[in-house]
Design a protein around this motif. Structure first.
Motif, PDB file in Angstrom:
ATOM      1  N   ARG A   1       0.703  -1.108  -0.042  1.00 20.14           N
ATOM      2  CA  ARG A   1      -0.234  -0.022  -0.003  1.00 20.14           C
ATOM      3  C   ARG A   1       0.913   1.301  -0.128  1.00 20.14           C
ATOM      4  NH1 ARG A   1      -5.012  -0.529   1.524  1.00 20.14           N
ATOM      5  NH2 ARG A   1      -4.257  -2.042   3.112  1.00 20.14           N
ATOM      6  N   GLU A   2       1.851   1.209   0.883  1.00 19.41           N
ATOM      7  CA  GLU A   2       2.761   2.514   0.861  1.00 19.41           C
ATOM      8  C   GLU A   2       3.565   2.598  -0.492  1.00 19.41           C
ATOM      9  OE1 GLU A   2       5.512   1.641   4.011  1.00 19.41           O
ATOM     10  OE2 GLU A   2       4.047   1.698   5.712  1.00 19.41           O
TER      11      GLU A   2
ATOM     12  N   GLN B   1       0.719  11.070 -10.599  1.00 20.61           N
ATOM     13  CA  GLN B   1      -0.153  12.286 -10.610  1.00 20.61           C
ATOM     14  C   GLN B   1       0.449  13.551 -10.832  1.00 20.61           C
ATOM     15  OE1 GLN B   1      -3.377  12.531 -10.477  1.00 20.61           O
ATOM     16  NE2 GLN B   1      -3.457  10.205 -10.185  1.00 20.61           N
TER      17      GLN B   1
ATOM     18  N   GLU C   1       4.730   2.833 -11.272  1.00 25.47           N
ATOM     19  CA  GLU C   1       3.548   2.158 -11.015  1.00 25.47           C
ATOM     20  C   GLU C   1       3.501   0.677 -11.189  1.00 25.47           C
ATOM     21  OE1 GLU C   1       1.062   3.676  -9.250  1.00 25.47           O
ATOM     22  OE2 GLU C   1       0.100   4.965 -10.446  1.00 25.47           O
TER      23      GLU C   1
ATOM     24  N   GLU D   1       1.095   4.135  -3.034  1.00 21.61           N
ATOM     25  CA  GLU D   1       0.822   5.619  -2.594  1.00 21.61           C
ATOM     26  C   GLU D   1       2.055   6.377  -3.209  1.00 21.61           C
ATOM     27  OE1 GLU D   1       0.043   5.878   1.564  1.00 21.61           O
ATOM     28  OE2 GLU D   1      -1.776   4.862   1.373  1.00 21.61           O
TER      29      GLU D   1
ATOM     30  N   GLU E   1       1.822   6.348  -6.905  1.00 21.33           N
ATOM     31  CA  GLU E   1       0.454   7.236  -7.415  1.00 21.33           C
ATOM     32  C   GLU E   1       0.712   8.573  -7.294  1.00 21.33           C
ATOM     33  OE1 GLU E   1      -3.242   7.702  -9.205  1.00 21.33           O
ATOM     34  OE2 GLU E   1      -1.971   5.890  -9.129  1.00 21.33           O
ATOM     35  N   GLY E   2       1.571   9.102  -6.030  1.00 20.69           N
ATOM     36  CA  GLY E   2       2.011  10.454  -6.121  1.00 20.69           C
ATOM     37  C   GLY E   2       2.959  10.929  -7.249  1.00 20.69           C
TER      38      GLY E   2
END
Length: 140
Positions: A7-8, A18, A47, A11, A14-15
């Protein structure tokens, strides 16, 4: 390693994704287009790795809406002035593949789609840069 680590990693990836996407918000592309495509390729590769790791850890995925790329990455009349049509086709196919994968439940499919987009964005960046160098040589 665990689902929490996965999950980390997702994240973090994904940052970065984005951030790379936000840089493509306004067409038409300028001289920094190849650099932005490389940043997109790097973010997609991160990713890909994060989703691959998440899949190995048994991480699940809830289907979401299809991904709509920012304006600068969508088909437009100026595209073929920057790179050959077949390069754009591979890039568009990779974007469509990512969009489809994100509407499904397979974390592995999402990882693979990000990998394909990373490769296509790198190829496109190289092609754009080559075309810019050729134009500069002819003009100079």
């Amino acid at each position: 390693m665990s689902v929490e680590t996965a999950r980390e990693q997702l994240e973090l990836a994904e940052g970065r994704w984005q951030t790379a996407i936000k840089e493509h918000a306004q067409p038409p592309p300028d001289n920094g287009y190849a650099r932005r495509l490389r940043a997109l390729a790097d973010a997609a590769a991160q990713e890909q790795a994060a989703y691959r790791y998440a899949e190995e850890q048994g991480f699940g995925w809830r289907p979401g809406p299809a991904w709509l790329p920012p304006q600068e990455l969508r088909p437009a009349s100026w595209r073929e002035s920057l790179a050959p049509a077949d390069t754009w086709e591979r890039f568009d196919e990779a974007i469509e593949g990512l969009s489809r994968a994100r509407t499904g439940v397979s974390v592995l499919a999402i990882s693979q789609a990000f990998g394909q987009l990373s490769s296509a964005a790198w190829e496109l960046a190289e092609s754009v840069e080559k075309g810019l160098r050729q134009r500069a040589t002819r003009a100079g």
